[in-house]
Design a protein around this motif. Structure first.
Motif, PDB file in Angstrom:
ATOM      1  N   ALA A 124      44.053  46.465  30.951  1.00  0.00           N
ATOM      2  CA  ALA A 124      44.513  47.811  30.618  1.00  0.00           C
ATOM      3  C   ALA A 124      44.391  48.776  31.788  1.00  0.00           C
ATOM      4  CB  ALA A 124      43.734  48.338  29.412  1.00  0.00           C
ATOM      5  N   SER A 125      43.406  48.582  32.665  1.00  0.00           N
ATOM      6  CA  SER A 125      43.213  49.492  33.806  1.00  0.00           C
ATOM      7  C   SER A 125      44.264  49.272  34.895  1.00  0.00           C
ATOM      8  CB  SER A 125      41.811  49.304  34.409  1.00  0.00           C
ATOM      9  OG  SER A 125      41.763  48.112  35.171  1.00  0.00           O
ATOM     10  N   GLY A 126      44.853  48.071  34.940  1.00  0.00           N
ATOM     11  CA  GLY A 126      45.816  47.739  35.978  1.00  0.00           C
ATOM     12  C   GLY A 126      45.166  47.286  37.278  1.00  0.00           C
ATOM     13  N   ARG A 127      43.841  47.436  37.413  1.00  0.00           N
ATOM     14  CA  ARG A 127      43.126  47.045  38.639  1.00  0.00           C
ATOM     15  C   ARG A 127      42.699  45.591  38.606  1.00  0.00           C
ATOM     16  NH1 ARG A 127      39.457  50.774  37.069  1.00  0.00           N
ATOM     17  NH2 ARG A 127      37.839  49.276  37.591  1.00  0.00           N
ATOM     18  N   ARG A 128      42.492  45.087  37.429  1.00  0.00           N
ATOM     19  CA  ARG A 128      41.973  43.726  37.297  1.00  0.00           C
ATOM     20  C   ARG A 128      43.050  42.815  36.734  1.00  0.00           C
ATOM     21  NH1 ARG A 128      38.648  46.756  34.479  1.00  0.00           N
ATOM     22  NH2 ARG A 128      36.834  47.585  35.495  1.00  0.00           N
ATOM     23  N   ARG A 129      42.803  41.512  36.904  1.00  0.00           N
ATOM     24  CA  ARG A 129      43.674  40.485  36.332  1.00  0.00           C
ATOM     25  C   ARG A 129      42.840  39.614  35.412  1.00  0.00           C
ATOM     26  NH1 ARG A 129      46.234  43.677  38.545  1.00  0.00           N
ATOM     27  NH2 ARG A 129      47.919  43.433  40.036  1.00  0.00           N
ATOM     28  N   GLN A 130      43.420  39.275  34.287  1.00  0.00           N
ATOM     29  CA  GLN A 130      42.785  38.357  33.342  1.00  0.00           C
ATOM     30  C   GLN A 130      43.401  36.987  33.561  1.00  0.00           C
ATOM     31  OE1 GLN A 130      43.875  40.404  29.760  1.00  0.00           O
ATOM     32  NE2 GLN A 130      42.072  41.714  29.813  1.00  0.00           N
ATOM     33  N   LEU A 131      42.566  35.996  33.784  1.00  0.00           N
ATOM     34  CA  LEU A 131      43.023  34.630  34.011  1.00  0.00           C
ATOM     35  C   LEU A 131      42.619  33.778  32.819  1.00  0.00           C
ATOM     36  CD1 LEU A 131      42.739  35.938  36.879  1.00  0.00           C
ATOM     37  CD2 LEU A 131      42.352  33.651  37.717  1.00  0.00           C
ATOM     38  N   GLN A 132      43.591  33.117  32.247  1.00  0.00           N
ATOM     39  CA  GLN A 132      43.338  32.196  31.141  1.00  0.00           C
ATOM     40  C   GLN A 132      43.703  30.803  31.629  1.00  0.00           C
ATOM     41  OE1 GLN A 132      45.489  33.207  27.609  1.00  0.00           O
ATOM     42  NE2 GLN A 132      44.913  31.338  26.556  1.00  0.00           N
ATOM     43  N   PHE A 133      42.738  29.885  31.573  1.00  0.00           N
ATOM     44  CA  PHE A 133      42.926  28.518  32.058  1.00  0.00           C
ATOM     45  C   PHE A 133      43.122  27.599  30.870  1.00  0.00           C
ATOM     46  CE2 PHE A 133      40.399  30.847  35.080  1.00  0.00           C
ATOM     47  CZ  PHE A 133      40.905  30.486  36.303  1.00  0.00           C
ATOM     48  N   THR A 134      44.274  26.951  30.803  1.00  0.00           N
ATOM     49  CA  THR A 134      44.565  25.973  29.765  1.00  0.00           C
ATOM     50  C   THR A 134      44.672  24.626  30.456  1.00  0.00           C
ATOM     51  OG1 THR A 134      45.826  27.671  28.588  1.00  0.00           O
ATOM     52  CG2 THR A 134      46.151  25.382  27.895  1.00  0.00           C
ATOM     53  N   GLN A 135      43.820  23.685  30.055  1.00  0.00           N
ATOM     54  CA  GLN A 135      43.767  22.374  30.705  1.00  0.00           C
ATOM     55  C   GLN A 135      43.931  21.280  29.669  1.00  0.00           C
ATOM     56  OE1 GLN A 135      40.312  22.305  33.554  1.00  0.00           O
ATOM     57  NE2 GLN A 135      39.784  24.089  32.336  1.00  0.00           N
ATOM     58  N   ARG A 136      44.517  20.192  30.083  1.00  0.00           N
ATOM     59  CA  ARG A 136      44.638  19.052  29.182  1.00  0.00           C
ATOM     60  C   ARG A 136      43.246  18.553  28.810  1.00  0.00           C
ATOM     61  NH1 ARG A 136      49.816  17.649  28.999  1.00  0.00           N
ATOM     62  NH2 ARG A 136      51.090  17.938  30.834  1.00  0.00           N
ATOM     63  N   ALA A 137      43.015  18.357  27.531  1.00  0.00           N
ATOM     64  CA  ALA A 137      41.797  17.744  27.006  1.00  0.00           C
ATOM     65  C   ALA A 137      40.524  18.559  27.255  1.00  0.00           C
ATOM     66  CB  ALA A 137      41.630  16.320  27.554  1.00  0.00           C
ATOM     67  N   PHE A 138      40.656  19.841  27.590  1.00  0.00           N
ATOM     68  CA  PHE A 138      39.495  20.702  27.772  1.00  0.00           C
ATOM     69  C   PHE A 138      39.726  22.017  27.043  1.00  0.00           C
ATOM     70  CE2 PHE A 138      39.340  17.973  31.521  1.00  0.00           C
ATOM     71  CZ  PHE A 138      38.008  17.571  31.508  1.00  0.00           C
ATOM     72  N   PRO A 139      38.653  22.692  26.625  1.00  0.00           N
ATOM     73  CA  PRO A 139      38.849  23.997  25.974  1.00  0.00           C
ATOM     74  C   PRO A 139      39.348  25.038  26.977  1.00  0.00           C
ATOM     75  CG  PRO A 139      36.499  23.496  26.196  1.00  0.00           C
ATOM     76  CD  PRO A 139      37.260  22.291  26.675  1.00  0.00           C
ATOM     77  N   GLU A 140      40.048  26.034  26.468  1.00  0.00           N
ATOM     78  CA  GLU A 140      40.513  27.123  27.326  1.00  0.00           C
ATOM     79  C   GLU A 140      39.319  27.895  27.868  1.00  0.00           C
ATOM     80  OE1 GLU A 140      43.229  29.704  25.270  1.00  0.00           O
ATOM     81  OE2 GLU A 140      44.912  28.383  25.714  1.00  0.00           O
ATOM     82  N   THR A 141      39.462  28.405  29.085  1.00  0.00           N
ATOM     83  CA  THR A 141      38.458  29.287  29.654  1.00  0.00           C
ATOM     84  C   THR A 141      39.146  30.568  30.082  1.00  0.00           C
ATOM     85  OG1 THR A 141      38.682  28.228  31.816  1.00  0.00           O
ATOM     86  CG2 THR A 141      36.916  27.429  30.395  1.00  0.00           C
ATOM     87  N   PHE A 142      38.356  31.591  30.330  1.00  0.00           N
ATOM     88  CA  PHE A 142      38.864  32.932  30.562  1.00  0.00           C
ATOM     89  C   PHE A 142      38.038  33.590  31.657  1.00  0.00           C
ATOM     90  CE2 PHE A 142      38.780  37.460  29.568  1.00  0.00           C
ATOM     91  CZ  PHE A 142      40.113  37.741  29.361  1.00  0.00           C
ATOM     92  N   MET A 143      38.676  34.381  32.504  1.00  0.00           N
ATOM     93  CA  MET A 143      37.958  35.073  33.578  1.00  0.00           C
ATOM     94  C   MET A 143      38.707  36.359  33.921  1.00  0.00           C
ATOM     95  SD  MET A 143      37.531  33.754  37.542  1.00  0.00           S
ATOM     96  CE  MET A 143      37.184  32.123  37.000  1.00  0.00           C
ATOM     97  N   VAL A 144      37.965  37.368  34.356  1.00  0.00           N
ATOM     98  CA  VAL A 144      38.555  38.610  34.841  1.00  0.00           C
ATOM     99  C   VAL A 144      38.193  38.749  36.314  1.00  0.00           C
ATOM    100  CG1 VAL A 144      38.624  41.125  34.627  1.00  0.00           C
ATOM    101  CG2 VAL A 144      38.398  39.705  32.575  1.00  0.00           C
ATOM    102  N   VAL A 145      39.192  39.049  37.140  1.00  0.00           N
ATOM    103  CA  VAL A 145      38.983  39.220  38.576  1.00  0.00           C
ATOM    104  C   VAL A 145      39.560  40.557  39.023  1.00  0.00           C
ATOM    105  CG1 VAL A 145      38.961  36.737  39.085  1.00  0.00           C
ATOM    106  CG2 VAL A 145      41.119  37.991  39.146  1.00  0.00           C
ATOM    107  N   GLU A 146      39.031  41.038  40.154  1.00  0.00           N
ATOM    108  CA  GLU A 146      39.538  42.280  40.733  1.00  0.00           C
ATOM    109  C   GLU A 146      39.776  42.059  42.223  1.00  0.00           C
ATOM    110  OE1 GLU A 146      38.402  47.031  40.945  1.00  0.00           O
ATOM    111  OE2 GLU A 146      37.141  45.669  39.803  1.00  0.00           O
ATOM    112  N   TRP A 147      40.887  42.588  42.747  1.00  0.00           N
ATOM    113  CA  TRP A 147      41.245  42.442  44.157  1.00  0.00           C
ATOM    114  C   TRP A 147      40.379  43.391  44.978  1.00  0.00           C
ATOM    115  CZ3 TRP A 147      43.953  39.016  46.767  1.00  0.00           C
ATOM    116  CH2 TRP A 147      44.398  39.325  48.050  1.00  0.00           C
TER     117      TRP A 147
END
Length: 185
Positions: free
Chosen positions: A139-162
């Motif tokens: 929502a701030s526009g400064r950060r990016r939300q990364l969602q990792f979808t992998q075969r045979a593994f649960p999804e993971t999530f991370m927030v990063v900022e440049w």
């Protein structure tokens, strides 16, 4: 295929400096083909003429849609799979090599859709992968939300900022995002 060669070089040097790595000591080819290549046929010819049989551990194609020839349709599964198959044949020579492709959501977003349904074009583009990393702005526009979808593994999530040439993990925002992400599943 999208950034100017000088911008690619600047970005690589900025990242290397931030990581404390001498960019001249890295075995890395950064090739900007903006306005030079359009379509898979032209890309394949260019690759065979310029690089021949050179093997890479990682090839990054950005953006993927530029590989579609004018007589192809990114919305057609057969056309999308034909491009993916050609790229695999060109670059995935053994179990250590990897192919990464940047692709876009359809106009108007898609951030709320399931990760596999976000890429524009054929559904194959969101399903024919080993790892799908979906990147959306917070929502701030400064950060990016990364969602990792992998075969045979649960999804993971991370927030990063440049910050100063690198994305840095924002632990607090990642924790908040993981909590809200798990509530919506």
């Amino acid at each position: 295929l999208e950034l100017q060669a000088c911008d690619l070089d600047k970005r690589v040097r900025q990242m290397a400096k931030r990581l404390g790595v001498d960019p001249e000591a890295i075995c890395l080819d950064v090739i900007g083909l903006r306005h030079q290549i359009r379509g898979m046929k032209a890309f394949r010819r260019w690759y065979e003429d310029m690089l021949g049989s050179k093997a890479y551990d990682l090839v990054v194609i950005d953006p993927f849609y530029k590989l579609f020839d004018r007589d192809m349709d990114i919305n057609q599964e057969g056309d999308a799979l034909a491009i993916l198959d050609q790229l695999r044949a060109m670059f995935l020579r053994d179990e250590r090599s990897a192919l990464a492709m940047a692709h876009h959501f359809p106009k108007g977003g898609g951030a709320r859709a399931d990760a596999a349904d976000r890429p524009s074009g054929s559904a194959a583009l969101g399903r024919d992968f080993d790892v799908l990393i979906s990147v959306t702005r917070d929502a701030s526009g400064r950060r990016r939300q990364l969602q990792f979808t992998q075969r045979a593994f649960p999804e993971t999530f991370m927030v990063v900022e440049w910050k100063d040439g690198l994305f840095e993990r924002d632990e607090e925002a990642t924790e908040r995002g993981q909590q809200s992400h798990s509530r919506t599943e």
